[in-house]
Design a protein around this motif. Structure first.
Motif, PDB file in Angstrom:
ATOM      1  N   ALA A  81      -6.168  -0.537   3.814  1.00  0.00           N
ATOM      2  CA  ALA A  81      -7.416  -0.565   4.569  1.00  0.00           C
ATOM      3  C   ALA A  81      -7.415   0.455   5.705  1.00  0.00           C
ATOM      4  O   ALA A  81      -8.416   1.105   5.976  1.00  0.00           O
ATOM      5  CB  ALA A  81      -7.668  -1.962   5.129  1.00  0.00           C
ATOM      6  N   VAL A  82      -6.260   0.611   6.354  1.00  0.00           N
ATOM      7  CA  VAL A  82      -6.173   1.542   7.483  1.00  0.00           C
ATOM      8  C   VAL A  82      -5.994   2.982   7.004  1.00  0.00           C
ATOM      9  O   VAL A  82      -6.741   3.882   7.405  1.00  0.00           O
ATOM     10  CB  VAL A  82      -5.015   1.154   8.432  1.00  0.00           C
ATOM     11  CG1 VAL A  82      -4.835   2.217   9.520  1.00  0.00           C
ATOM     12  CG2 VAL A  82      -5.283  -0.203   9.063  1.00  0.00           C
ATOM     13  N   ALA A  83      -4.998   3.223   6.169  1.00  0.00           N
ATOM     14  CA  ALA A  83      -4.655   4.601   5.771  1.00  0.00           C
ATOM     15  C   ALA A  83      -5.482   5.111   4.600  1.00  0.00           C
ATOM     16  O   ALA A  83      -5.640   6.324   4.442  1.00  0.00           O
ATOM     17  CB  ALA A  83      -3.161   4.668   5.413  1.00  0.00           C
ATOM     18  N   ARG A  84      -5.962   4.229   3.747  1.00  0.00           N
ATOM     19  CA  ARG A  84      -6.774   4.618   2.579  1.00  0.00           C
ATOM     20  C   ARG A  84      -6.044   5.647   1.711  1.00  0.00           C
ATOM     21  O   ARG A  84      -6.657   6.606   1.224  1.00  0.00           O
ATOM     22  CB  ARG A  84      -8.119   5.194   3.020  1.00  0.00           C
ATOM     23  CG  ARG A  84      -9.020   4.255   3.783  1.00  0.00           C
ATOM     24  CD  ARG A  84     -10.232   4.996   4.309  1.00  0.00           C
ATOM     25  NE  ARG A  84     -11.215   4.120   4.925  1.00  0.00           N
ATOM     26  CZ  ARG A  84     -12.293   4.563   5.568  1.00  0.00           C
ATOM     27  NH1 ARG A  84     -12.535   5.859   5.656  1.00  0.00           N
ATOM     28  NH2 ARG A  84     -13.136   3.722   6.105  1.00  0.00           N
ATOM     29  N   ASP A  85      -4.759   5.451   1.518  1.00  0.00           N
ATOM     30  CA  ASP A  85      -3.954   6.449   0.807  1.00  0.00           C
ATOM     31  C   ASP A  85      -3.090   5.775  -0.254  1.00  0.00           C
ATOM     32  O   ASP A  85      -1.926   5.458  -0.017  1.00  0.00           O
ATOM     33  CB  ASP A  85      -3.071   7.203   1.807  1.00  0.00           C
ATOM     34  CG  ASP A  85      -2.461   8.464   1.220  1.00  0.00           C
ATOM     35  OD1 ASP A  85      -2.296   8.524  -0.021  1.00  0.00           O
ATOM     36  OD2 ASP A  85      -2.144   9.391   1.985  1.00  0.00           O
ATOM     37  N   ILE A 313      -8.736   6.596  -9.129  1.00  0.00           N
ATOM     38  CA  ILE A 313      -7.978   7.210  -8.033  1.00  0.00           C
ATOM     39  C   ILE A 313      -6.617   6.534  -7.875  1.00  0.00           C
ATOM     40  O   ILE A 313      -5.586   7.200  -7.711  1.00  0.00           O
ATOM     41  CB  ILE A 313      -8.783   7.126  -6.717  1.00  0.00           C
ATOM     42  CG1 ILE A 313     -10.002   8.066  -6.767  1.00  0.00           C
ATOM     43  CG2 ILE A 313      -7.898   7.466  -5.509  1.00  0.00           C
ATOM     44  CD1 ILE A 313     -10.956   7.871  -5.615  1.00  0.00           C
ATOM     45  N   THR A 314      -6.594   5.208  -7.929  1.00  0.00           N
ATOM     46  CA  THR A 314      -5.334   4.488  -7.738  1.00  0.00           C
ATOM     47  C   THR A 314      -4.365   4.743  -8.899  1.00  0.00           C
ATOM     48  O   THR A 314      -3.161   4.901  -8.677  1.00  0.00           O
ATOM     49  CB  THR A 314      -5.580   2.971  -7.580  1.00  0.00           C
ATOM     50  OG1 THR A 314      -6.261   2.469  -8.738  1.00  0.00           O
ATOM     51  CG2 THR A 314      -6.421   2.694  -6.360  1.00  0.00           C
ATOM     52  N   LEU A 315      -4.891   4.786 -10.126  1.00  0.00           N
ATOM     53  CA  LEU A 315      -4.032   5.047 -11.283  1.00  0.00           C
ATOM     54  C   LEU A 315      -3.440   6.449 -11.213  1.00  0.00           C
ATOM     55  O   LEU A 315      -2.245   6.649 -11.481  1.00  0.00           O
ATOM     56  CB  LEU A 315      -4.823   4.875 -12.572  1.00  0.00           C
ATOM     57  CG  LEU A 315      -4.055   5.135 -13.876  1.00  0.00           C
ATOM     58  CD1 LEU A 315      -2.835   4.222 -13.984  1.00  0.00           C
ATOM     59  CD2 LEU A 315      -4.974   4.942 -15.086  1.00  0.00           C
ATOM     60  N   LYS A 316      -4.259   7.414 -10.816  1.00  0.00           N
ATOM     61  CA  LYS A 316      -3.774   8.783 -10.672  1.00  0.00           C
ATOM     62  C   LYS A 316      -2.706   8.860  -9.583  1.00  0.00           C
ATOM     63  O   LYS A 316      -1.699   9.567  -9.724  1.00  0.00           O
ATOM     64  CB  LYS A 316      -4.940   9.708 -10.339  1.00  0.00           C
ATOM     65  CG  LYS A 316      -4.574  11.184 -10.266  1.00  0.00           C
ATOM     66  CD  LYS A 316      -5.810  12.038 -10.000  1.00  0.00           C
ATOM     67  CE  LYS A 316      -5.442  13.531  -9.918  1.00  0.00           C
ATOM     68  NZ  LYS A 316      -6.658  14.369  -9.678  1.00  0.00           N
ATOM     69  N   ALA A 317      -2.909   8.124  -8.499  1.00  0.00           N
ATOM     70  CA  ALA A 317      -1.943   8.114  -7.395  1.00  0.00           C
ATOM     71  C   ALA A 317      -0.604   7.545  -7.856  1.00  0.00           C
ATOM     72  O   ALA A 317       0.464   8.093  -7.531  1.00  0.00           O
ATOM     73  CB  ALA A 317      -2.493   7.289  -6.232  1.00  0.00           C
ATOM     74  N   TYR A 318      -0.643   6.442  -8.611  1.00  0.00           N
ATOM     75  CA  TYR A 318       0.596   5.833  -9.108  1.00  0.00           C
ATOM     76  C   TYR A 318       1.332   6.791 -10.047  1.00  0.00           C
ATOM     77  O   TYR A 318       2.552   6.979  -9.933  1.00  0.00           O
ATOM     78  CB  TYR A 318       0.288   4.526  -9.834  1.00  0.00           C
ATOM     79  CG  TYR A 318       1.508   3.887 -10.454  1.00  0.00           C
ATOM     80  CD1 TYR A 318       2.453   3.246  -9.663  1.00  0.00           C
ATOM     81  CD2 TYR A 318       1.724   3.943 -11.831  1.00  0.00           C
ATOM     82  CE1 TYR A 318       3.583   2.673 -10.223  1.00  0.00           C
ATOM     83  CE2 TYR A 318       2.853   3.373 -12.398  1.00  0.00           C
ATOM     84  CZ  TYR A 318       3.780   2.741 -11.590  1.00  0.00           C
ATOM     85  OH  TYR A 318       4.902   2.191 -12.151  1.00  0.00           O
ATOM     86  N   SER A 319       0.601   7.413 -10.946  1.00  0.00           N
ATOM     87  CA  SER A 319       1.213   8.329 -11.914  1.00  0.00           C
ATOM     88  C   SER A 319       1.860   9.517 -11.219  1.00  0.00           C
ATOM     89  O   SER A 319       2.963   9.946 -11.584  1.00  0.00           O
ATOM     90  CB  SER A 319       0.155   8.809 -12.909  1.00  0.00           C
ATOM     91  OG  SER A 319      -0.404   7.721 -13.623  1.00  0.00           O
ATOM     92  N   LYS A 320       1.191  10.025 -10.195  1.00  0.00           N
ATOM     93  CA  LYS A 320       1.736  11.160  -9.449  1.00  0.00           C
ATOM     94  C   LYS A 320       3.008  10.752  -8.699  1.00  0.00           C
ATOM     95  O   LYS A 320       4.013  11.472  -8.714  1.00  0.00           O
ATOM     96  CB  LYS A 320       0.702  11.700  -8.470  1.00  0.00           C
ATOM     97  CG  LYS A 320       1.173  12.907  -7.675  1.00  0.00           C
ATOM     98  CD  LYS A 320       0.088  13.389  -6.711  1.00  0.00           C
ATOM     99  CE  LYS A 320       0.593  14.589  -5.894  1.00  0.00           C
ATOM    100  NZ  LYS A 320      -0.422  15.047  -4.914  1.00  0.00           N
ATOM    101  N   ALA A 321       2.969   9.588  -8.064  1.00  0.00           N
ATOM    102  CA  ALA A 321       4.119   9.118  -7.286  1.00  0.00           C
ATOM    103  C   ALA A 321       5.341   8.886  -8.170  1.00  0.00           C
ATOM    104  O   ALA A 321       6.476   9.109  -7.744  1.00  0.00           O
ATOM    105  CB  ALA A 321       3.754   7.837  -6.533  1.00  0.00           C
TER     106      ALA A 321
END
Length: 339
Positions: A81-85, A313-321
């Protein structure tokens, strides 16, 4: 309690949009944790946030621009909620050097100083005195208007809670105490561990204002936070925002405490009502947020498109990480110890 239109007037649509996106991001990130945790890429114990999304998102959105934030071991909702990242979020859970804290914080100690989330901790009630120090600093340095600290109802039984509330009330510091009350300390109900009559009576024994909101949708949570913010400004005393919510999963882990296969050293099984659990399954915060948007005049298809975009967006973030590197020993040591 005022509704969101009365609180923010002509900007209500844009705020509603941010609120539902925040709840969606928390929900979709936690869904991915449940989906992938047993693949053993995330080595950190999980204290899941499912159930508190609306409470946290509403408060953060209301106080975002003028506050420092502090949390406890159930960090997922607060960090997102705070960082939105979601990228730094997943990288942290995966122990990667690109994580919010270089991969050394895991699920329970995430922070994002640049965004105002100064500290979270696995030690119950331990960030309460830090929020007091931040509020005093704010008064002296005039950096921020408020200090906002989140904690569970179990923290109220710790001595440092009373010490912090006493000093905040005595010095009339601008602190918002946000109690996320699921009625449980692991698997113990409040009446099995609390020697006081009620949280409300306890808090009102201090020079502190009290606001209550029970299992709010995200818009109602925003309204409760706005009421607390007004009291902070007008009364010149700390405010205690008491928010009831239902914890969907076990204290630690990715399953509920009714599952036959759930064997936990931290809690029993079937210590609460299965009937009540099924009732709350129909009140998931994201579903409630969608209903609120539709009731406010938004097209359901537009809301669902927004949620689908967040899911992507969240799925792409997980895959990248997943593909990122781990910290070296020296890099990790440098995140733990300060020279």
């Amino acid at each position: 309690m005022k509704n969101i239109e009365e609180v923010i007037g002509k900007h209500s649509d844009s705020v509603r949009g941010r609120l539902v996106e925040s709840v969606a991001m928390i929900t979709k990130c936690e869904d991915l944790i449940v989906q992938h945790y047993n693949e053993d890429q995330m080595k950190t114990p999980m204290h899941m946030s499912v159930g508190d999304e609306s409470c946290v998102a509403g408060v953060v959105e209301c106080f975002r621009e003028d506050s420092y934030f502090f949390g406890y071991y159930r960090t997922h909702s607060l960090y997102l909620a705070v960082a939105r990242d979601p990228y730094k979020f997943f990288a942290e859970l995966l122990g990667k050097k690109t994580g919010s804290n270089g991969g050394v914080a895991g699920s329970m100690h995430m922070s994002s100083v640049a965004d105002g989330l100064l500290s979270t901790s696995a030690v119950v009630a331990s960030t309460l005195p830090l929020s007091l120090g931040a509020a005093l600093s704010n008064r002296i340095l005039k950096e921020k208007s408020y200090s906002v600290v989140f904690f569970g109802d179990g923290a109220i039984e710790e001595g440092v809670f009373h010490e912090t509330l006493n000093m905040a009330a005595f010095f009339k510091l601008p602190i918002l105490f946000v109690c996320l009350d699921n009625g449980l300390a692991i698997d113990l109900m409040g009446e099995a561990r609390q020697g006081f009559k009620s949280i409300k009576n306890l808090v009102e024994g201090y020079k502190c204002e009290y606001v209550f909101s029970d299992n709010p949708g995200v818009n109602e949570a925003y309204g409760a936070a706005a009421q607390a913010k007004r009291l902070l400004s007008e009364c010149g005393t700390p405010v205690f925002l008491h928010m009831g919510y239902y914890r969907y999963l076990q204290h630690i882990g990715i399953t509920d405490d009714f599952s036959e296969g759930n064997v936990s050293t931290f809690e029993k099984r079937n210590y609460r009502s299965l009937e009540l659990h099924k009732k709350y399954l129909k009140k998931h915060p994201l579903e409630v947020a969608v209903s609120e948007m539709v009731a406010a005049g938004w097209e359901k298809s537009d809301v669902e498109k927004s949620i689908d975009r967040i899911a992507g967006i969240t799925l792409k973030a997980y895959s990248k990480a997943l593909g990122d590197q781990f910290s070296s020993y020296g890099e990790a040591e440098g995140k733990v110890y300060f020279d």
